[in-house]
Design a protein around this motif. Sequence first.
Motif, PDB file in Angstrom:
ATOM      1  N   ALA A 140      36.956 -44.783  28.153  1.00  0.00           N
ATOM      2  CA  ALA A 140      35.660 -44.090  28.125  1.00  0.00           C
ATOM      3  C   ALA A 140      35.528 -43.208  26.885  1.00  0.00           C
ATOM      4  O   ALA A 140      36.470 -42.498  26.496  1.00  0.00           O
ATOM      5  N   PRO A 176      30.880 -40.412  32.754  1.00  0.00           N
ATOM      6  CA  PRO A 176      29.769 -40.903  33.578  1.00  0.00           C
ATOM      7  C   PRO A 176      28.972 -39.731  34.135  1.00  0.00           C
ATOM      8  O   PRO A 176      29.352 -38.565  33.964  1.00  0.00           O
ATOM      9  N   GLU A 206      39.300 -47.951  32.843  1.00  0.00           N
ATOM     10  CA  GLU A 206      37.962 -47.505  32.461  1.00  0.00           C
ATOM     11  C   GLU A 206      37.996 -46.049  32.004  1.00  0.00           C
ATOM     12  O   GLU A 206      37.298 -45.672  31.042  1.00  0.00           O
ATOM     13  N   TYR A 249      35.196 -43.514  38.194  1.00  0.00           N
ATOM     14  CA  TYR A 249      35.569 -44.635  37.332  1.00  0.00           C
ATOM     15  C   TYR A 249      36.063 -45.778  38.214  1.00  0.00           C
ATOM     16  O   TYR A 249      36.605 -45.555  39.300  1.00  0.00           O
TER      17      TYR A 249
END
Length: 390
Positions: free
Chosen positions: A374, A378, A370, A365
């Motif tokens: 989220a 990711p 972030e 991140y």
Amino acid sequence: MALDDKGTMYYFRGDYVWLGFQGPARRINETWQGLMGPIDAAVRNHNQEHPLKHQRIYLFKGSKVWSYFEGNLVAGFPRLISQEFPGIPDHLNAAVECHKGECRQDSILFFKDDKVYVYSPQEDPALKQKTWTNLGPCTAAVRWMEKYYCFNGINFTRFDPVTGERLSPRPLDTRDYFVRCPGRGHADAARQNTTHMSILNRCSNRPFEAFSSDDKSRTYAFRSGWYFRLDSRKDGWHAWPLNHTWRTLEGVVDAAFSYRNHMYFIQGSQVIIYSTDQIYIPVAAYPKPIQEEWEVPGVTAVDAAFTCPHSSDLYLIRGNRMFLVDLNTRKQSGAARTIIHSEVDSAMCNVHGLYIFHGPSYYHYRDVKELLAATEAPTAENIASYFLDC
């Protein structure tokens, strides 16, 4: 002895050279084009102000020096030692690089009989001669993991590269530390079964319990009472027991982080702190319970902990809950927040962002904001491949 530009340790003896900490010997001229053994000294140059000479390995024999980079002989070599390093004598006993910050400037220490020649082209004068009577003769020397070693036969001692002071209370046996011999070495017992072999193998994809980066950008990965240095790949990869660097520290590290020149370790419900000056020194009165160190109601153990550079915010993760602690007041700041990761082994924040680790994978991140925003994770990336050059 010397490290090359890829971090491979070379051991020279007679006409032969050994690559790495174990393996068969090769003739020197099979590895180093145009050079027949034996050699007098070897050194990997460290000089970031001169990129064309940085990370070259120099091999000395008689009055000449050979220079190699990425295994190839550099054009114009061999040369006379007096041409490449003015003032340095022929027929050396040993040589070792010294990095700026550990010496005044990037330098090379040359050993000849009872004299030490400090060659530093950035300084005026570029050459200084010293006598270190307390150190004794060095038949080889090497810098490894920010420490300096003088070898005399099969034994070695650690020394200060500025004063020449002996830092080892007694000579140690090379076979217990620098080469792998059957039945010897601080990791020998661990090598006797498959489980411990996977702990010592950085590429085994076995999970790490903690990652941390300190104020000097030294980065560590912790696994089952051992650690790897991630920022010293040019010194090669090696697993060390925790107490090699942090005296008295043993067992599994659940979390680790750095703040204001102190390294914090969390083991179970306990917090242990080491100051990070020249060496790590245990802080008196520790370990302490988490609840005594920080006022975070209900948190007696954590899965991960991290700070970000130049910040007094400490983040503690337990399950999918993240708690913010102000390290100035040592109290919780605001309510706990929920993150999308239900299982976390470790977390680390540095100038490149925030990393969440679980199993063999990590998630990157940009920052804490972030992560908190989220709604899905990711892409998972491989820890061993990215962090440990596997």
